[in-house]
Design an enzyme around this catalytic site. Structure first.
Site, PDB file in Angstrom:
ATOM      1  CD1 TRP A   1      -2.481   1.748   0.651  1.00 50.95           C
ATOM      2  CD2 TRP A   1      -1.432   2.160   2.583  1.00 50.95           C
ATOM      3  NE1 TRP A   1      -3.096   2.891   1.158  1.00 50.95           N
ATOM      4  CE2 TRP A   1      -2.530   3.195   2.442  1.00 50.95           C
ATOM      5  CE3 TRP A   1      -0.778   2.181   3.869  1.00 50.95           C
ATOM      6  CZ2 TRP A   1      -2.505   4.262   3.187  1.00 50.95           C
ATOM      7  CZ3 TRP A   1      -0.927   3.182   4.569  1.00 50.95           C
ATOM      8  CH2 TRP A   1      -1.900   4.223   4.451  1.00 50.95           C
TER       9      TRP A   1
ATOM     10  CE  LYS B   1     -11.163   6.204  -4.936  1.00 50.70           C
ATOM     11  NZ  LYS B   1     -10.828   7.288  -4.151  1.00 50.70           N
TER      12      LYS B   1
ATOM     13  CG  ASP C   1     -11.928   2.017  -2.519  1.00 49.51           C
ATOM     14  OD1 ASP C   1     -11.071   1.107  -2.707  1.00 49.51           O
ATOM     15  OD2 ASP C   1     -11.578   2.940  -2.203  1.00 49.51           O
TER      16      ASP C   1
ATOM     17  CG  ASN D   1     -10.417   0.603   0.669  1.00 50.20           C
ATOM     18  OD1 ASN D   1      -9.439   0.726   0.119  1.00 50.20           O
ATOM     19  ND2 ASN D   1     -11.493   1.317   0.910  1.00 50.20           N
TER      20      ASN D   1
ATOM     21  CG  ASP E   1      -5.041   5.053  -1.115  1.00 46.56           C
ATOM     22  OD1 ASP E   1      -5.741   5.260  -2.104  1.00 46.56           O
ATOM     23  OD2 ASP E   1      -5.491   4.340   0.023  1.00 46.56           O
TER      24      ASP E   1
HETATM   25  C1  GLA Z   1      -9.290   3.867  -0.249  1.00 53.55           C
HETATM   26  C2  GLA Z   1      -9.121   4.503  -1.275  1.00 53.55           C
HETATM   27  C3  GLA Z   1      -9.183   6.182  -1.068  1.00 53.55           C
HETATM   28  C4  GLA Z   1     -10.476   6.712  -0.461  1.00 53.55           C
HETATM   29  C5  GLA Z   1     -10.881   5.820   0.912  1.00 53.55           C
HETATM   30  C6  GLA Z   1     -12.036   5.938   1.338  1.00 53.55           C
HETATM   31  O1  GLA Z   1      -8.387   4.060   0.777  1.00 53.55           O
HETATM   32  O2  GLA Z   1      -7.959   4.246  -1.962  1.00 53.55           O
HETATM   33  O3  GLA Z   1      -8.862   6.896  -2.273  1.00 53.55           O
HETATM   34  O4  GLA Z   1     -11.410   6.339  -1.248  1.00 53.55           O
HETATM   35  O5  GLA Z   1     -10.678   4.333   0.436  1.00 53.55           O
HETATM   36  O6  GLA Z   1     -12.372   5.118   2.333  1.00 53.55           O
END
Ligand code: GLA
Length: 782
Positions: A196, A473, A475, A477, A544
């Protein structure tokens, strides 16, 4: 072009490459050649492996021909049991507990269509496919090997299908997408590894006897090891030499291996990672591997990358947004995190509009009671406290400003503190026995369960209709853990792959329902940056990490396998949240301009100076958007080893080009520079100009006082602050007209870098630590 020559010799030809294989008289497939294009001919016996008397201590495949040792020969696809002791491409267990197999050539056909891989995304477009069928009559199974030839981009894709023709189930423990055995050579493998906020750093591994391998068992293609890799030959570098590139159209657990055998051959394989993989193949059923992508270049690593880029642009990305210019967006995440309300959002959007942006994206925090990352994933209901007029009302207000509206979702997840989890605890991936491990305080939904797949498709269909949403978007995570399904017929050996099949079903359904939404994938940045996702979602949040220096490494690494048209790059605030490094607004733009541009900071709090710079940046980007997003990309120099590197993007007709010049650390009095280009037309003349960059008097510190009769106090003075905001110094101006031949051979000598003995406004090249320039080249008009 595919030639089927006599003696079952098959010659696959692209624009610049040849790939040749044959069925040996014994039935195995021999890899004969993969490299620079050669003419087809009737007789390729000069490339046949020569084995007259065999080798002691080898295990010849059959007593009928004791000179043929499979261990000594280059093979297209290998299995265990007949004397090849390198890692096999296939490992299956028959119902009688036997794991020896012997697949032998049966037939080969050429078709104008590409066989569909069941449940899996794959490449498309004008191509021909060679299907080679091998049979193991004792096992009762057929192995189909697919070779698809994309002539335009010098790519050959491969995949394998195993068909159970017996009456008993077969366990597949491993089935690689491809195997390529190359002849003896000096090989170095390039892998793109990280974590990350540090994705796809380039690493080089000299290939020596033994196995060099990387992969992922996290459930995703991962930020640890991207599925793309390259193998270069000898002294190949960015601009010259021979190399191979490989990728996999897959978003889950993958593996790649390079084995140098004791006899000097190099075996390369990639496919689904065999870790905990055990697929039960019932009679009459078949199993398809993901598609593997291969390319060769004799024009250095840039040639290899350009092949891959064209392949992704033309044969992977599809639908409404294929080759379409992408909007410049402003995203609120790094500006507000979870702490926003409609007023704040509208303020950011209005400022974004005034600066010239085209799309506003509302990130995490708009649903349930999500004011931090500890709850509400799964409860996709608008938080009316934050957004009283809902998504619909907000989207309308943002549209009325003249901006498109986009939204963040993370549909594969569930928070333990959510109504969804309370209603369906067994939809989350967890065992019955262990306390489930959470990642970012959340669990992952079990996409192997058809009920969950259906729920996500329906829930997201509702969300995407909440208002006029033109961008999503998507995601993801966290990584998988505690892998176990509560589905009745679940088999744990099939979990990882079925999870990805479930994901593809969801993406397939939603992209079909909403063909015009621009989808951007994201997984804590670039944890799922792969060709599988690009078949559905045409762009990805690269990392990120928005620190521009780090982004040069990340974007350079990513560029080896992927074009800039799938990489999103945002200008963020300084110091960077990832590493607290300071950097100038112009440098942040220069790094972000070589792909899909966005701004991810609170634009309402930008200084006057930065606002003026951003306005100009957006104007500049709009003027050159087509070139920057879809031009042909090259690297000059290697930032992983050098202090300076350049990126160059050139239009396919070579009428214009943009160079980014990036410096890591400024070195005082290091002499003058020469800037050389690549990929231009030697016959054309080009007008070169520097992009006008602003810099503040703050950058030159005390020097401001040198010509002044009375010194300004740089710490306290209001006058100084006023000047710093209003005086916009301009970087050096360089304008030349030079022929493409010279630009590629001699280059040009830019102005002298700044030295203490004399600063000349508009002339001295002031390059700070982690700084950059952009040079624009346009074919000289008559
Ligand atoms: C991840 C994404 C970020 C953002 C956050 C929101 O970390 O990579 O760009 O969207 O989630 O929780």
């Amino acid at each position: 072009m595919i030639y089927c020559n006599k003696d079952n010799v098959f010659h696959l030809q692209t624009k610049d490459t040849s790939y040749i294989l044959r069925a040996l008289p014994s039935g195995q497939l021999e890899s004969m050649y993969y490299g620079k294009r050669i003419r087809n001919r009737d007789d390729f016996t000069f490339l046949y492996d020569k084995h007259e008397c065999g080798y002691s201590n080898a295990s010849p495949r059959s007593q009928k021909d004791t000179s043929l040792s499979l261990d000594h020969i280059a093979l297209e696809y290998s299995a265990y049991g007949k004397g090849d002791y390198r890692l096999p491409a296939m490992d299956v267990l028959a119902a009688d507990d036997n794991f020896t197999t012997d697949f032998l050539f049966s037939t080969a056909t050429v078709s104008d269509y590409k066989p569909e891989l069941h449940g899996l995304p794959s490449s498309y477009g004008e191509s021909k496919t060679l299907t080679v069928i091998l049979e193991d009559k004792i096992l009762g199974a057929e192995l189909q090997l697919f070779y698809t030839v994309f002539e335009d981009c010098n790519v050959i894709t491969r995949a394998a299908r195993l068909l159970n023709k017996s009456k008993n189930p077969i366990h597949i423990k491993e089935l690689m997408s491809m195997q390529l055995d190359l002849q003896r050579g000096d090989y170095t493998m390039l892998t793109f590894d990280g974590a990350w906020i540090r994705e796809r750093y380039k690493h080089e591994h000299k290939l020596l006897p033994g196995v060099t391998s990387f992969g992922s068992i996290s459930g995703a293609s991962s930020n640890r090891h991207n599925p793309f890799f390259a193998v270069k030959v000898g002294s190949c570098d960015e601009l010259q030499g021979e190399c191979y590139g490989f990728n996999l159209v897959y978003s889950g657990n993958h593996i790649a291996r390079a084995e140098v055998s004791t006899h000097g051959l190099l075996r390369i394989q990639n496919g689904i990672n065999p870790f905990e993989f055990d697929w039960l193949l019932e009679p009459d059923k078949s199993f398809d591997t993901p598609e593997s992508v291969l390319t060769f270049s004799d024009k250095g690593l840039n040639g290899m990358s350009q092949n891959m880029h064209l392949f992704v642009k033309e044969h992977i990305v599809r639908g409404f947004w294929k080759n379409k210019e992408r909007p410049i967006l402003v995203n609120n995440w790094e500006a507000t995190y979870f702490n926003f309300n409609e007023k704040k959002i509208l303020g950011i959007a209005q400022e974004a509009k005034d600066l010239g942006a085209e799309l506003f994206v509302l990130d995490d925090g708009w649903f349930g009671k999500r004011n931090n990352d500890k709850c509400s994933l799964g409860d996709w209901v608008v938080n009316k406290k934050k957004l009283p007029s809902g998504i619909d009302g907000l989207a309308k207000k943002i549209n009325a400003m003249g901006l498109k509206f986009g939204l963040w979702v993370e549909p594969e997840m569930v928070s333990p503190d959510s109504d969804l989890y309370r209603a369906h605890p067994n939809w989350a991936i967890k065992t019955d026995t262990y306390e489930p491990t959470q990642g970012r305080n959340q669990l992952v939904l079990d996409l192997t369960n058809p009920d969950v797949v259906e729920y996500i498709i329906n829930a997201m269909t509702d969300v995407f209709r909440y208002g006029h949403i033109e961008y999503i978007k998507w995601d993801y995570n966290r990584q998988l853990s505690d892998v176990f399904s509560h589905r009745k017929d679940a088999r744990s050996g099939e979990f990882f792959h079925r999870f990805i099949l479930g994901l593809y079903e969801i993406w397939g359904a939603l992209t079909e329902k909403f063909p015009e939404i621009l989808f951007e994938s994201c997984s804590s940045g670039g944890n799922r940056f792969d060709l599988g996702s690009f078949c559905y979602l045409p762009q990805c949040w690269t990392s990120d990490d928005t620190d521009p220096l780090e982004r040069i490494y990340i974007q350079s690494g990513t560029s080896y396998g992927y074009p800039q048209s799938v990489m999103t790059m945002h200008v963020a605030c300084t110091p960077s949240f990832a590493c607290l490094r300071q950097s100038g607004i112009e440098h942040r733009f220069n790094v972000s301009a070589f792909g899909l541009l966005g701004y991810e900071l609170d634009v309402t709090t930008l200084s006057k100076f930065d606002k003026a710079a951003v306005k100009k940046q957006i104007e500049f980007y709009k003027q050159h958007r087509r070139l920057l997003q879809f031009g042909e990309f090259s690297r000059i120099g290697d930032f992983f080893t050098d202090n300076i590197c350049k990126w160059q993007i050139t239009s396919p007709d070579k009428s214009e080009s943009m160079m980014g010049y990036f410096i890591n650390r400024t070195i005082p009095n290091w002499g003058n520079d020469v800037i050389r280009f690549t990929d231009l037309d030697a016959e054309k003349d080009y007008d070169i100009s520097t992009r006008v960059q602003l810099f503040s008097i703050r950058n030159i510190g005390e020097i401001i006082n040198t010509p002044l009769p009375k010194k300004i106090d740089l710490e306290e003075s209001k006058l100084y602050d006023f000047l710093a905001e209003t005086v916009k110094l301009r970087c050096e101006k360089e304008n030349y007209t030079i022929g493409g031949d010279a630009l590629m051979a001699s280059g040009f000598k830019p102005h002298q870098p700044f030295v203490l003995s004399g600063y000349k406004p508009g002339v001295s090249r002031i390059l700070l630590d982690t700084d950059s320039r952009m040079y624009y080249l346009k074919e000289k008009s008559e």
